[in-house]
Design a protein around this motif. Structure first.
Motif, PDB file in Angstrom:
ATOM      1  N   ASP A   3       0.807  -1.214   0.000  1.00  0.00           N
ATOM      2  CA  ASP A   3       0.000   0.000   0.000  1.00  0.00           C
ATOM      3  C   ASP A   3       0.841   1.266   0.000  1.00  0.00           C
ATOM      4  O   ASP A   3       0.317   2.360  -0.229  1.00  0.00           O
ATOM      5  N   ILE A   6       0.482   3.019  -3.251  1.00  0.00           N
ATOM      6  CA  ILE A   6      -0.789   3.715  -3.403  1.00  0.00           C
ATOM      7  C   ILE A   6      -0.763   5.040  -2.655  1.00  0.00           C
ATOM      8  O   ILE A   6      -1.217   6.079  -3.160  1.00  0.00           O
ATOM      9  N   LEU A   9       1.328   7.372  -4.656  1.00  0.00           N
ATOM     10  CA  LEU A   9       0.650   7.814  -5.869  1.00  0.00           C
ATOM     11  C   LEU A   9      -0.399   8.872  -5.559  1.00  0.00           C
ATOM     12  O   LEU A   9      -0.557   9.850  -6.311  1.00  0.00           O
ATOM     13  N   ARG A  10      -1.107   8.706  -4.459  1.00  0.00           N
ATOM     14  CA  ARG A  10      -2.073   9.739  -4.056  1.00  0.00           C
ATOM     15  C   ARG A  10      -1.354  11.071  -3.797  1.00  0.00           C
ATOM     16  O   ARG A  10      -1.834  12.137  -4.192  1.00  0.00           O
ATOM     17  N   ILE A  98      -6.467   4.948  -9.287  1.00  0.00           N
ATOM     18  CA  ILE A  98      -5.830   4.649  -8.003  1.00  0.00           C
ATOM     19  C   ILE A  98      -6.660   3.635  -7.218  1.00  0.00           C
ATOM     20  O   ILE A  98      -6.117   2.744  -6.551  1.00  0.00           O
ATOM     21  N   LEU A 101      -5.882   0.342  -8.875  1.00  0.00           N
ATOM     22  CA  LEU A 101      -4.523  -0.097  -8.550  1.00  0.00           C
ATOM     23  C   LEU A 101      -4.443  -0.597  -7.108  1.00  0.00           C
ATOM     24  O   LEU A 101      -3.646  -1.479  -6.791  1.00  0.00           O
ATOM     25  N   GLY A 102      -5.267  -0.026  -6.249  1.00  0.00           N
ATOM     26  CA  GLY A 102      -5.316  -0.502  -4.872  1.00  0.00           C
ATOM     27  C   GLY A 102      -5.763  -1.955  -4.795  1.00  0.00           C
ATOM     28  O   GLY A 102      -5.257  -2.730  -3.978  1.00  0.00           O
ATOM     29  N   GLN A 105      -3.098  -4.562  -5.209  1.00  0.00           N
ATOM     30  CA  GLN A 105      -2.177  -4.833  -4.104  1.00  0.00           C
ATOM     31  C   GLN A 105      -2.618  -6.031  -3.275  1.00  0.00           C
ATOM     32  O   GLN A 105      -1.901  -6.469  -2.388  1.00  0.00           O
ATOM     33  N   HIS A 125       0.829  -5.978  -8.696  1.00  0.00           N
ATOM     34  CA  HIS A 125       1.052  -4.986  -7.638  1.00  0.00           C
ATOM     35  C   HIS A 125       2.107  -3.950  -8.031  1.00  0.00           C
ATOM     36  O   HIS A 125       2.144  -2.859  -7.475  1.00  0.00           O
ATOM     37  N   ALA A 128       1.289  -0.002  -9.628  1.00  0.00           N
ATOM     38  CA  ALA A 128       1.248   1.231  -8.837  1.00  0.00           C
ATOM     39  C   ALA A 128       2.643   1.843  -8.731  1.00  0.00           C
ATOM     40  O   ALA A 128       2.808   3.059  -8.811  1.00  0.00           O
ATOM     41  N   ASP A 129       3.655   0.999  -8.546  1.00  0.00           N
ATOM     42  CA  ASP A 129       5.030   1.481  -8.506  1.00  0.00           C
ATOM     43  C   ASP A 129       5.399   2.161  -9.820  1.00  0.00           C
ATOM     44  O   ASP A 129       6.085   3.203  -9.838  1.00  0.00           O
ATOM     45  N   SER A 131       3.437   3.728 -11.847  1.00  0.00           N
ATOM     46  CA  SER A 131       2.790   5.035 -11.908  1.00  0.00           C
ATOM     47  C   SER A 131       3.495   6.057 -11.018  1.00  0.00           C
ATOM     48  O   SER A 131       3.612   7.231 -11.378  1.00  0.00           O
TER      49      SER A 131
END
Length: 265
Positions: A3, A6, A9-10, A98, A101-102, A105, A125, A128-129, A131
């Motif tokens: 996480d 994530i 990314l947020r 997002i 993508l969560g 995970q 998973h 997300a990395d 991005s």
């Protein structure tokens, strides 16, 4: 990553929105450090990876065999959009992506392989990395000064952002360097230091360039050591490696050759 990516990314998304809302018309149109792309084109790219048109993606994947050309096609599709329309797309689809993508995970999806063409096949998973890496590099090196055209305060380069960025760049070594590193005979250790620190060893196994984090340091013929923040700059060819903070131990000629040969996007 889990996480953490994530969360990163947020945080990066908020930086993009804050920056985009502050841009003047002249800044939107200014050339970025990405050759051929304006500031708006870079933001269009960051939006398009969250909201690619299935039709144009299928067409691009059929016509082009590299991710860079597909990125160009997706940006070209948005070339006549207004800045506000571009920002609206980014805000809407980054928020939705997002959330998706969560889910990537979590089991059972997190270890499902996702084919990314020339970038390789990676566990879900890691998307997300990828991005986080995309946002981290474009914001800091392509949009903001000194490399880019926008005069704004420096952005964070901390553990939160650099851990997933390091994870993604290391995952790209194998798929993108089978030819450029085909000369490797002896293991070369890559030590990334500072926030996001990580270690891997690059070698060749059964004729293929491979990486792993289990090879003892004593087995490496050379060691290349660099802070993650500098590694991102030179491994993506934004700055020559010898203008970054890089230390070589052991067979320095071998380490230097690795620095000159290796690339990640």
């Amino acid at each position: 990553m889990t996480d953490t990516a994530i969360e990163a990314l947020r945080a990066e998304r908020e930086l993009v929105i804050e920056l985009a809302r502050s841009l003047t018309p002249e800044e939107w149109a200014a050339p970025s450090a990405c050759a051929g792309w304006s500031v708006q084109d870079v933001i269009a790219h960051m939006a398009s990876i969250f909201h690619p048109s299935p039709i144009i993606m299928a067409k691009a994947a059929k016509e082009y065999d590299d991710s860079e050309r597909i990125n160009d096609v997706l940006v070209e599709r948005r070339c006549d959009w207004s800045p506000q329309r571009q920002l609206d797309e980014y805000e809407t689809w980054s928020r939705r992506a997002i959330r998706m993508l969560g889910l990537g995970q979590r089991a059972p999806l997190r270890n499902v392989g996702f084919n990314m063409g020339d970038l390789g096949t990676h566990p879900m998973h890691l998307l997300a990395d990828a991005s986080v890496f995309d946002h981290y590099t474009h914001l800091r090196f392509d949009l903001l000064a000194p490399g880019g055209p926008l005069d704004r305060p420096a952005l964070p380069q901390d553990q939160l952002r650099l851990a997933p960025t390091a994870a993604w760049t290391l995952a790209l070594i194998e798929p993108l360097n089978q030819e450029t590193l085909a000369w490797i005979d002896d293991p070369i250790r890559l030590e990334l230091t500072g926030p996001g620190a990580s270690v891997t060893t690059v070698t060749r196994t059964a004729g293929r360039v491979t990486t792993d984090d289990r090879t003892p340091k004593s087995e490496a013929a050379a060691t290349v050591r660099s802070p993650v923040s500098d590694w991102v700059r030179w491994s993506t060819a934004r700055t020559p490696w010898d203008q970054c903070d890089v230390e070589l131990d052991g067979d320095e000629e071998l380490g230097q050759r690795l620095c000159e040969s290796m690339h990640v996007v």
